[in-house]
Design an enzyme around this catalytic site. Sequence first.
Site, PDB file in Angstrom:
ATOM      1  N   GLY A   1       0.579  -1.146   0.335  1.00  0.00           N
ATOM      2  CA  GLY A   1      -0.128   0.252  -0.244  1.00  0.00           C
ATOM      3  C   GLY A   1       0.896   1.410  -0.398  1.00  0.00           C
ATOM      4  O   GLY A   1       2.084   1.597  -0.594  1.00  0.00           O
ATOM      5  N   ARG A   2       0.259   2.418   0.737  1.00  0.00           N
ATOM      6  CA  ARG A   2       1.226   3.523   0.585  1.00  0.00           C
ATOM      7  C   ARG A   2       2.222   3.287   1.017  1.00  0.00           C
ATOM      8  O   ARG A   2       3.577   4.152   0.325  1.00  0.00           O
ATOM      9  CB  ARG A   2       0.521   4.522   1.511  1.00  0.00           C
ATOM     10  CG  ARG A   2      -1.246   5.019   0.673  1.00  0.00           C
ATOM     11  CD  ARG A   2      -1.666   5.892   2.027  1.00  0.00           C
ATOM     12  NE  ARG A   2      -2.124   5.261   3.084  1.00  0.00           N
ATOM     13  CZ  ARG A   2      -3.354   4.191   2.999  1.00  0.00           C
ATOM     14  NH1 ARG A   2      -4.446   5.796   2.224  1.00  0.00           N
ATOM     15  NH2 ARG A   2      -3.708   3.786   4.134  1.00  0.00           N
ATOM     16  N   ILE A   3       2.895   2.212   2.364  1.00  0.00           N
ATOM     17  CA  ILE A   3       4.089   3.279   2.809  1.00  0.00           C
ATOM     18  C   ILE A   3       5.116   1.641   2.129  1.00  0.00           C
ATOM     19  O   ILE A   3       6.385   2.084   2.190  1.00  0.00           O
ATOM     20  CB  ILE A   3       4.151   2.462   4.820  1.00  0.00           C
ATOM     21  CG1 ILE A   3       3.532   3.751   5.347  1.00  0.00           C
ATOM     22  CG2 ILE A   3       5.156   2.206   5.258  1.00  0.00           C
ATOM     23  CD1 ILE A   3       2.482   3.462   6.624  1.00  0.00           C
TER      24      ILE A   3
ATOM     25  N   ARG B   1       2.008  -3.465  12.794  1.00  0.00           N
ATOM     26  CA  ARG B   1       2.043  -3.825  14.024  1.00  0.00           C
ATOM     27  C   ARG B   1       2.417  -4.772  14.296  1.00  0.00           C
ATOM     28  O   ARG B   1       2.252  -6.192  13.089  1.00  0.00           O
ATOM     29  CB  ARG B   1      -0.025  -3.627  13.691  1.00  0.00           C
ATOM     30  CG  ARG B   1      -0.952  -2.608  13.278  1.00  0.00           C
ATOM     31  CD  ARG B   1      -0.687  -2.029  15.046  1.00  0.00           C
ATOM     32  NE  ARG B   1      -0.868  -0.702  14.912  1.00  0.00           N
ATOM     33  CZ  ARG B   1      -1.141   0.830  14.157  1.00  0.00           C
ATOM     34  NH1 ARG B   1       0.595   0.271  14.072  1.00  0.00           N
ATOM     35  NH2 ARG B   1      -1.725   1.687  13.931  1.00  0.00           N
TER      36      ARG B   1
ATOM     37  N   GLU C   1       1.938  -3.895  23.633  1.00  0.00           N
ATOM     38  CA  GLU C   1       3.085  -2.619  23.706  1.00  0.00           C
ATOM     39  C   GLU C   1       2.533  -1.600  24.962  1.00  0.00           C
ATOM     40  O   GLU C   1       1.846  -1.729  25.278  1.00  0.00           O
ATOM     41  CB  GLU C   1       2.314  -1.610  22.380  1.00  0.00           C
ATOM     42  CG  GLU C   1       3.029  -2.128  21.267  1.00  0.00           C
ATOM     43  CD  GLU C   1       2.775  -1.138  19.994  1.00  0.00           C
ATOM     44  OE1 GLU C   1       2.765  -0.035  20.485  1.00  0.00           O
ATOM     45  OE2 GLU C   1       3.474  -1.782  18.846  1.00  0.00           O
TER      46      GLU C   1
ATOM     47  N   HIS D   1       7.863   2.277  18.995  1.00  0.00           N
ATOM     48  CA  HIS D   1       7.254   2.465  18.488  1.00  0.00           C
ATOM     49  C   HIS D   1       6.688   3.987  17.646  1.00  0.00           C
ATOM     50  O   HIS D   1       6.180   5.068  17.988  1.00  0.00           O
ATOM     51  CB  HIS D   1       5.457   2.427  18.545  1.00  0.00           C
ATOM     52  CG  HIS D   1       4.179   2.189  17.454  1.00  0.00           C
ATOM     53  ND1 HIS D   1       2.676   1.115  17.803  1.00  0.00           N
ATOM     54  CD2 HIS D   1       4.022   2.699  16.167  1.00  0.00           C
ATOM     55  CE1 HIS D   1       1.924   1.722  16.942  1.00  0.00           C
ATOM     56  NE2 HIS D   1       2.554   2.819  15.913  1.00  0.00           N
TER      57      HIS D   1
HETATM   58  P1  NAP Z   1      -2.518   1.214   2.579  1.00  0.00           P
HETATM   59  O1  NAP Z   1      -1.848   2.478   1.922  1.00  0.00           O
HETATM   60  O2  NAP Z   1      -3.247   0.764   3.775  1.00  0.00           O
HETATM   61  O3  NAP Z   1      -1.713   0.052   2.466  1.00  0.00           O
HETATM   62  C1  NAP Z   1      -1.876  -2.107   2.822  1.00  0.00           C
HETATM   63  C2  NAP Z   1      -1.027  -2.754   2.088  1.00  0.00           C
HETATM   64  O4  NAP Z   1      -2.025  -4.038   2.891  1.00  0.00           O
HETATM   65  C3  NAP Z   1      -2.688  -2.079   1.236  1.00  0.00           C
HETATM   66  O5  NAP Z   1      -2.278  -2.967   0.376  1.00  0.00           O
HETATM   67  C4  NAP Z   1      -3.348  -4.023   1.781  1.00  0.00           C
HETATM   68  O6  NAP Z   1      -3.903  -4.169  -0.083  1.00  0.00           O
HETATM   69  C5  NAP Z   1      -2.503  -4.528   1.921  1.00  0.00           C
HETATM   70  N1  NAP Z   1      -3.441  -6.053   2.171  1.00  0.00           N
HETATM   71  C6  NAP Z   1      -4.814  -5.737   3.650  1.00  0.00           C
HETATM   72  N2  NAP Z   1      -4.685  -6.815   3.972  1.00  0.00           N
HETATM   73  C7  NAP Z   1      -3.995  -7.794   3.358  1.00  0.00           C
HETATM   74  C8  NAP Z   1      -4.175  -9.148   3.739  1.00  0.00           C
HETATM   75  N3  NAP Z   1      -5.288  -9.857   3.674  1.00  0.00           N
HETATM   76  N4  NAP Z   1      -3.286  -9.514   3.042  1.00  0.00           N
HETATM   77  C9  NAP Z   1      -1.955  -8.967   1.773  1.00  0.00           C
HETATM   78  N5  NAP Z   1      -2.585  -7.582   1.516  1.00  0.00           N
HETATM   79  C10 NAP Z   1      -3.076  -6.871   2.302  1.00  0.00           C
HETATM   80  O7  NAP Z   1      -2.035   1.922   5.243  1.00  0.00           O
HETATM   81  P2  NAP Z   1      -0.411   2.494   5.080  1.00  0.00           P
HETATM   82  O8  NAP Z   1      -0.770   3.733   5.092  1.00  0.00           O
HETATM   83  O9  NAP Z   1       0.050   1.692   4.464  1.00  0.00           O
HETATM   84  O10 NAP Z   1      -0.569   1.415   6.310  1.00  0.00           O
HETATM   85  C11 NAP Z   1      -0.137   0.697   6.635  1.00  0.00           C
HETATM   86  C12 NAP Z   1      -0.124   0.491   7.751  1.00  0.00           C
HETATM   87  O11 NAP Z   1       1.266   0.785   8.802  1.00  0.00           O
HETATM   88  C13 NAP Z   1      -1.059   0.722   8.793  1.00  0.00           C
HETATM   89  O12 NAP Z   1      -2.197  -0.027   9.186  1.00  0.00           O
HETATM   90  C14 NAP Z   1      -0.873   0.863  10.758  1.00  0.00           C
HETATM   91  O13 NAP Z   1      -0.789  -0.078  10.974  1.00  0.00           O
HETATM   92  C15 NAP Z   1       0.592   0.827   9.942  1.00  0.00           C
HETATM   93  N6  NAP Z   1       2.071   1.805  10.181  1.00  0.00           N
HETATM   94  C16 NAP Z   1       2.900   1.415  11.828  1.00  0.00           C
HETATM   95  C17 NAP Z   1       2.901   2.788  11.315  1.00  0.00           C
HETATM   96  C18 NAP Z   1       4.322   3.201  12.934  1.00  0.00           C
HETATM   97  O14 NAP Z   1       4.183   3.925  14.130  1.00  0.00           O
HETATM   98  N7  NAP Z   1       5.283   2.576  13.226  1.00  0.00           N
HETATM   99  C19 NAP Z   1       2.852   4.144  10.681  1.00  0.00           C
HETATM  100  C20 NAP Z   1       2.247   4.824  10.174  1.00  0.00           C
HETATM  101  C21 NAP Z   1       1.731   2.660  10.198  1.00  0.00           C
HETATM  102  P3  NAP Z   1      -4.888  -3.509  -1.198  1.00  0.00           P
HETATM  103  O15 NAP Z   1      -4.051  -3.179  -2.014  1.00  0.00           O
HETATM  104  O16 NAP Z   1      -5.950  -4.282  -1.621  1.00  0.00           O
HETATM  105  O17 NAP Z   1      -6.259  -2.776  -0.350  1.00  0.00           O
HETATM  106  C1  GLV Z   2       0.821   4.228  13.333  1.00  0.00           C
HETATM  107  O1  GLV Z   2       1.217   3.214  14.328  1.00  0.00           O
HETATM  108  C2  GLV Z   2      -0.305   4.912  12.759  1.00  0.00           C
HETATM  109  O2  GLV Z   2      -0.321   3.695  12.192  1.00  0.00           O
HETATM  110  O3  GLV Z   2      -0.368   5.685  11.983  1.00  0.00           O
END
Ligand code: NAP
Ligand code: GLV
Length: 325
Positions: A156-158, A238, A267, A286
């Site tokens: 996805g985005r990240i 996560r 956490e 985190h």
């Molecule tokens: P996003 O753009 O929604 O990307 C998530 C990706 O995962 C999408 O491409 C989605 O597929 C895919 N996905 C979802 N369920 C799946 C499954 N069962 N099997 C395979 N692929 C699957 O989200 P994002 O903005 O990149 O963020 C991702 C996650 O990073 C967040 O939900 C959050 O938990 C975590 N995060 C952590 C931090 C931190 O501080 N460590 C910071 C920011 C985010 P589709 O393309 O089909 O929708």
């Molecule tokens: C951080 O973990 C977030 O989901 O923004």
Amino acid sequence: MKPKVYITRIIPEEALNVIAEHCEYEVWPRETQAVPRPVLEEKIRAADGLYSMLTDRIDKPLLDMAPCLKAVSNMAVGFDNIDVDECTARGILVCNTPGVLTETTADLAWALLMAAARRITESERFLRENKWTTWSPMLLTGIDVYGATLGIVGFGRIGQAVARRAKGFGMRVLYYNRTAKPDLEASMGVQRATLDELLKASDFVSVHVPLTDETRGMIGPRELALMKPTAVLVNAARGQVVDEQALCRALKEKQIFAAGLDVFQEEPLPPDSPLRELDNVVLLPHIGSASVATRTKMAIMAARHLIQALRGERPEHIVNPEVLA
Ligand code: NAP
Ligand code: GLV
Ligand code: GLV
């Protein structure tokens, strides 16, 4: 009458100002302690809007105490702390903060990748503990990043932002994702793989799926066993996506080379977590999105979402748009 908002942590002033202009508000006034559940349970009773953190559990019992609640605005992109179905059933809008934290979080995933590969935090501990007696050919040797294969779980985005950075490191990039991204395969030169293929072929595996019922425990003992003994696992998504006990075992037995973790099953990481005993894991509290600029943007975005929702406007990012349909 102005709507009432409860804010579950001290937030930057720029964000608070947005809320103060339109709402009556109260803030849980501590930076280093999450709002205790009994306080949240009391404050939620009168709240029209809730400004929440990923450390707050917004579940059915809490929603049952919230007769006026119209919107929950989470200052995070992840929303696994919120029972979205329960919110939707009650017509409560849920908002998150996608996009503004993408590049900052991708930077952090890379910091973990590099640190785990080149034993950066272990080497620093070594120096500070006065163990550095001489330069030596094989001392603190790690794994090469340049030219390696990077496997991204969740494109996805990240995940995509992490892949873009791999170009400068001459890496081959594989991705595993729910849906195929043929346009990106062509434009970014990445290849889609099954999870098993990706785990077997990658030198680095970086996890970027959200936590859902489908992704919980996605990387378990079987998956770790498919990885190369020289491979590095990075998790800045996560904690519950990876089976932490199985990972701990794999690291201890050198079934994989190292891991870099920003997130954990529980956490803060408990004081007695066996992960703390291991040298081949980088542990961060985190901080994925933790740059001053990005956290400020997230805080302002979450404030704006809450105001938009409470004024009956359509917030820019809605997790459950069905509520407005
Ligand atoms: P996003 O753009 O929604 O990307 C998530 C990706 O995962 C999408 O491409 C989605 O597929 C895919 N996905 C979802 N369920 C799946 C499954 N069962 N099997 C395979 N692929 C699957 O989200 P994002 O903005 O990149 O963020 C991702 C996650 O990073 C967040 O939900 C959050 O938990 C975590 N995060 C952590 C931090 C931190 O501080 N460590 C910071 C920011 C985010 P589709 O393309 O089909 O929708
Ligand atoms: C951080 O973990 C977030 O989901 O923004
Ligand atoms: C190391 O410092 C080298 O010169 O190879």
